[in-house]
Design a protein around this motif. Sequence first.
Motif: not given
Length: 76
Positions: A55-76
């Motif tokens: 699952c994903s979330i899209e937008g102009v994201i400027v900061r992300v911090k996880l509690t758990s898991g692994t994600v890939i953050a695609y750069r603009l």
Amino acid sequence: MGYGYQYPSGKIISNTSAHNGRFGKILALENSVIEVLLSENLDGVSADITLNANCSIEGVIVRVKLTSGTVIAYRL
């Protein structure tokens, strides 16, 4: 930003440190919980967002911090 859009690079995030940048898409590689998500264009973003694997979330994201898991953050 549909399926035809090509992101120039990505960053795999699997720790609980804060990551700053300009990301267009956050994709969960496994079930993940996002503790902090700051965006320039998403309203109503709250803490502790659960993303199931693929699952994903899209937008102009400027900061992300996880509690758990692994994600890939695609750069603009």
